[in-house]
Structures are given as C-alpha cells and as structure tokens.
Write an enzyme that holds these catalytic residues in place. Structure first.
Site, PDB file in Angstrom:
ATOM      1  N   HIS A   2       0.818  -1.214   0.000  1.00 36.21           N
ATOM      2  CA  HIS A   2       0.000   0.000   0.000  1.00 36.21           C
ATOM      3  C   HIS A   2       0.846   1.255   0.000  1.00 36.21           C
ATOM      4  CE1 HIS A   2      -4.068  -1.688   0.802  1.00 36.21           C
ATOM      5  NE2 HIS A   2      -3.364  -2.702   1.277  1.00 36.21           N
ATOM      6  N   GLU A  54       2.858  -0.570   4.240  1.00 36.21           N
ATOM      7  CA  GLU A  54       2.362   0.760   3.878  1.00 36.21           C
ATOM      8  C   GLU A  54       3.549   1.695   3.734  1.00 36.21           C
ATOM      9  OE1 GLU A  54      -1.413   1.470   4.476  1.00 36.21           O
ATOM     10  OE2 GLU A  54      -0.793   2.986   3.026  1.00 36.21           O
TER      11      GLU A  54
END
Lengths: 325, 313
Positions: free
Chosen positions: A127, A189
């Site tokens: 992500h 992330e």
C-alpha cells in the site's frame, strides 16, 4: 494464555519453534491508485514470477483489484480492503453484490480460506499513503513473532526509510483487510506518495523491503535461528475526525501545519491539531499524550478520519526457528 | 520609459474546483464567501464573483466527470452545439463563459484568478498566456514581492487566444495560481495559507492600481513552455516503464542539461536527457499520466514590462 504469562513461564533462553512458511503471497493494487504495489506486482509478473517455487518457499504474486487498477481509482464500488471480515467473506453473493465483495471472496478462495489450515502462510499486501509514515507493517497482532521478526529485520537492513510496526487490536473475525486471510500477514504501507503517481525512491524502497522479507523467509525456512530482542509497537487507540460544519458535514479545517507530516511524533494535550480555514487553531483535548499516524491520508476524508492515535510500547520477542529442523 | 495607461478594473472572479480534487480552491472559495457574509462586500476593492467551477467533480472529489473542464475553453468548444451526448464539462464551460465572458469581448470580466494544485514541487506558480496584457505580468511581479513563504514563478503558454483552452482565458486578464506539492484530494494548511495570501495580494494590487498610482515596471523572469516529455512506455501495454529519476524528482524549474538523468526504469536502468538545456515544470503531476506528460520543458525568458497607470473612465 496471554502473551506476558507465556513469556514469563517460558525459559528465556528457549527458542520458539514455528512452522516453516511454505507459501507466501505478495499482493498489490488492493487499492487501484496506490501505484508502488501495482508496478511492483507488474514487474514480478513480467519476470514470470506469478508463482515461483524456489526451495524452500513458493511465492504467489497477485494483483488484488484489477478493475480499480485499470481505472486508477481506490475502488470501483466499495473499498476492497474492508471486505475480509468473516461476515463479508460468507456473504451470499447476488447480481447486486458490489464487485469488491465478490472479489474478496475470490481472493479468500485463492489465498485462504481465512482461519483454515490451507490458508497462505504469509500475506504481504502493498500500500501507499499520502501521510509521512515511512514504511509501516500494519497487523492485527502484537505477538505474531513472524511479523515482529520481519519488522526487526527490515529495521536493521533498511537505511533509507524508517520502519515501524503498527497493531490494530481487532479479533480475527472482525479483521477486515486482505492480509488477515493468511496465517500471518501484514499491510506494508509506504508514504508519503500522492495516489495516482509513482515516485522512484518510494518504489525502490518497497522493492527492497519485499526482497528483504522474502530473503528472511528463505533463511527462516532453511533453519536459521533469529535472535530475540524487542520491537516498538504502536497500538491503535482511536481516530480523530476533522472539524465539520454541523449541517453540511463539510470539513471546516485542515490538519495544523505544526502537526502535518509529523507522523509518530508525540502529540501532547494542548498541542495544535487543526487550523480552520478562517484561521483559528483547534487543539488536542485528549488527556493522554499519544502518537499520531495516517495524518492527512486523502482516502480517509470520506471515512471521517483526519488522523489515528496510538500508544507505543516495547514488546519483547523471543528467539525463533522453523520447526522443520 | 513611457507609462502605459490602462482602464480601471471593475470586476474579478476567483474560481476554485475547476478540477474537483484540487482541494485548496475547493475550500478557499467558500471561505471567501463566508468572509463576504460576515463582513460585507466592502472588504474587497473590486466587485468579486466567487465560483466553484465544476460542482459535479467536486462532489465526487475527482478531477472531472467526463472531460477535463480546463481544456474546454477554446473558442471552438465554447461555440460548439450542445446535444444530449455533449460531455457535462463542455456544457459547464459554456455556462461559465456566459457568466464570466463572453471570451474575447468587451463584456468579459476583467480578471479571473483560477486556483489549482499540483503534485509537482512548484511552490506558487502563476500561469498565464503570452498574449496577456501587462496586468497579468504586473500581478506576478507583485505576488513575487509579497509572497515570501514559497518560491513564486511565472509560467507562460505561447498560445493565441482562440486556442487558449483554460478557464482564465475567458477574462481580459486571467491567471491561474498553481500551488504544490499537494496530493489530490488532500488539503494542506500551509498551501491553503499561502494561496489565501496570494489572493489577498492580488486584491491589494488591484486597489493600488485602481487608485491611479503609477505602478513601476521592470524586468521579470518567465518560463515559456516549449514542449512536454512523456514517460518511456511499454510498446504493448502503453503503460509507463519508468518513473521520474530520483535526481529529477522535485527539481521543478532547475536546469536540465543533456546527459542528466531523467527516468529510472522499474528494472533499474537510467534514461538520460538528450535535448537542449531547459527548465522542467510539472514534474510528475499525477493527472498528466493519462495525457502522456511526465513534465513540460520551458525556456527561461526575461521580459521587460512598462510602468502602468489606471486611466479613470
């Protein structure tokens, strides 16, 4: 038996034996406009690494939401990365069912089923965020030794970007994201990067992190012992929304310049949090100093989140070794 | 040098949300409206119209719904026939042209200040057309003096008025204020603040100009856009096969010389720049991937502007 008691009862010099990680999945494009993962998955698929079997681990590479990727949007009907709760995975599908709910069930068949013995051993879901978060591993557990050791490994080996561990305290049935389908899993992330574009340095960092993770898995599977130690864990406590107009619900302030980009810097009661468009400061009114993250993530405006707040504590992790040896 | 006499400025528009996900303008326009409700029209030195240009795109927090509104203001598109299948934005452009124009006529509003954001590291960039009169260039000169928290630069497009495609070309003296870097869909307080400062400075300048004072000319540095460079693309899929090189990323307005790294492919090879020394602008703007633009290249040009003075009607 809870984690603290478990550690206390165990002889500190014991090495914890854990099953080898035979099947690992690298997933990208779970949000179609988070491009580092999209391009990383494409590169892996181009090099015919759709399913590579390199003793002793099989790595599966998956483009999670091809429709959203094609349109370069986060999702087409509903956020795919909120569709993996037990309830939604067993939802009866009809003509009206949003695409992403159907897709989540497909991914659950391919990489799960969630909670079963057949589930993929480790899922790494890629992500990006507009927040200044460096690299974060986000999981639902603060005592998953595999995830914590991988984090420790990345922290040691990655020089260009800070690496942190975030814990969301949800029981497995309510865990809603793709990484919860595996026996072990995390969202990787990386930010800050605007959605819909690719920054070379961020792509390179993600590529490096995925390679380090896979190298660690191979070493683990081949019987190496990984020495214990400790990892700082940020556990989610709550989220804070923007100040909003009570009638229109439109936001009336932006994250304060003193807080913007200061993910993981301690926020104290009384610190500036928002600056209204008419120039007034709004201060943090909580009683406890907490660590903010996901500060000003663009896709969270619609979810009513300006930032998350976490407590930080040091978690001791045991030495581990795969139980094959 | 002779002082150029120009008419007093009567009407101005500040437009936001021409791209519905460029959030500074989306929030600054309602803030101006709130100031008007609270303090009355007298706070401004000129009749001010505030416009949210693309309400449908704003509602969905997207750049546009069917077609980029800010490419719909050529004379041809403004006079095209509307049918049931005409994209929303072409219709909206014609509405805005009625409201603020008609373009290239005496009735057109004096100034449009159209607010934009970019993911590129461009600070505050004033964008105008080379056919623009001295007013736009003087506005830039004033902004450069007054806004000190970010670099302020002038980007010029050498396009004749009938082909000028953006909203501000509807007015007699139009400028875009482009502020970055800011991700789409995000509002940053620091960027909001300097954009607010810039709009206030535009008003201050108008007050000074309209008072009849001579406004001193001088030399300005401008960046005249010549062409754009696309990403290297995969011949089959047409997808980018490289990202802007880390050494070029965020270096908007710096000089790019032959041999300098330009792109880094996803498999690790560097692609170098091979043209004349030029200044790249809009480096890695997310909305330009679909337009086949990695960055624009501009030549730095010094412009001399005369002193000007408002002549009373």
């Amino acid at each position: 038996m809870d984690r603290e008691r478990l550690l206390h009862l165990r002889n500190k010099e014991d090495v914890v034996k854990l099953p080898a990680l035979e099947r690992v999945a690298v997933c990208g494009g779970t949000h179609g406009n988070e491009l580092s993962g999209v391009y990383l998955v494409r590169e892996r698929l181009k090099k015919r690494r759709k399913s590579e079997v390199m003793e002793p681990v099989t790595v599966v590479t998956v483009m999670s939401n091809p429709r959203a990727v094609h349109r370069c949007v986060r999702y087409t009907e509903t956020d795919l990365n909120r569709c993996f709760t037990d309830a939604m995975l067993s939802f009866s599908v009809s003509d009206q069912t949003p695409f992403e709910i159907i897709r989540a069930q497909e991914l659950n068949s391919q990489l799960g089923p969630k909670g079963s013995d057949q589930a993929t051993d480790l899922i790494c879901d890629l992500h990006n965020t507009t927040a200044n978060m460096g690299l974060c591993l986000i999981t639902y557990s603060d005592c998953d030794w595999i995830c914590l050791h991988i984090c420790k490994h990345l922290q040691r080996e990655m020089a260009t970007i800070p690496v942190r561990y975030i814990h969301y305290d949800f029981p497995p049935a309510e865990a809603y994201s793709l990484d919860s389908v595996g026996k072990h899993g995390f969202a990787m992330e990386i930010g800050p990067q605007p959605h819909g574009l690719i920054r070379s340095n961020i792509f390179t960092a993600m590529q490096e992190a995925v390679q380090l993770m896979l190298d660690w898995v191979r070493l683990f599977n081949s019987g190496s012992e990984f020495e214990g130690g400790w990892v700082d864990v940020y556990s989610l406590v709550k989220n804070i929304d923007y100040p909003r107009d009570p009638q229109t619900h439109i936001i009336t302030a932006a994250v304060h310049p003193d807080l913007q980009d200061r993910d993981f810097c301690l926020l104290h009661p009384g610190d500036a949090m928002f600056l209204s468009f008419s120039g007034e400061s709004v201060r943090y009114k909580g009683k406890e100093p907490l660590y903010p993250f996901f500060i000003n993530e663009s896709s969270y405006y619609e979810k009513g989140v300006a930032l998350f707040l976490a407590r930080r504590r040091r978690v001791e992790i045991p030495s581990i070794q795969s139980s094959r040896t | 040098m002779e002082v150029v006499s120009l008419p007093v400025l009567h009407r101005m528009a500040v437009c936001g949300g021409t791209h519905g996900d460029e959030m500074t303008g989306v929030f600054l326009v309602p803030e101006l409206e709130r100031q008007r409700r609270e303090k009355g029209d007298g706070i401004w030195p000129i009749a001010l119209t505030t416009v949210l240009s693309n309400p449908r795109a704003i509602k969905e927090c997207k750049r546009y719904v069917e077609k980029d509104l800010n490419r719909c203001f050529t004379s041809a598109l403004l006079s095209s026939s509307i049918t049931d299948s005409t994209p929303y934005e072409i219709q909206r452009a014609q509405e805005l042209n009625s409201l603020l124009g008609p373009k290239d006529t005496e009735d057109a509003i004096d100034i449009i200040c159209d607010l934009h954001n970019t993911t590129a590291n461009m600070g505050l960039t004033v964008i105008s057309y080379s056919f623009s009169n001295w007013v736009c260039l003087h506005l830039f000169k004033y902004l450069k003096e007054k806004v000190t928290t970010v670099p302020v630069r002038l980007m010029l497009l050498d396009i004749p008025i009938c082909d000028a495609y953006s909203l501000e070309s509807v007015s007699k003296y139009g400028i875009s204020l482009e502020a970055g870097p800011q991700p789409q869909g995000v509002v940053r307080a620091d960027i909001f603040n300097f954009m607010k400062e810039a709009v206030n400075a535009v008003m201050d300048w108008i007050k000074i100009f309209n008072s009849g004072q001579v406004i001193e000319g001088g030399e300005l540095e401008s960046y005249m856009v010549e062409k754009s460079i696309d990403y290297p693309r995969d011949p089959e899929t047409q997808r980018p096969s490289a990202a802007v090189h880390p050494q070029l990323q965020d270096q908007d307005f710096c000089l790019l010389k032959p041999g300098d790294p330009m792109f880094l492919t996803f498999s690790g090879e560097t692609v170098k720049y091979e043209g004349e020394p030029r200044h790249p602008i809009f480096i890695n703007e997310a909305a330009y991937y679909e337009k086949g633009i990695a960055f624009h290249l501009a030549q730095k040009k010094n412009i001399t502007i005369p002193s000007i003075q408002a002549k009373k009607d």
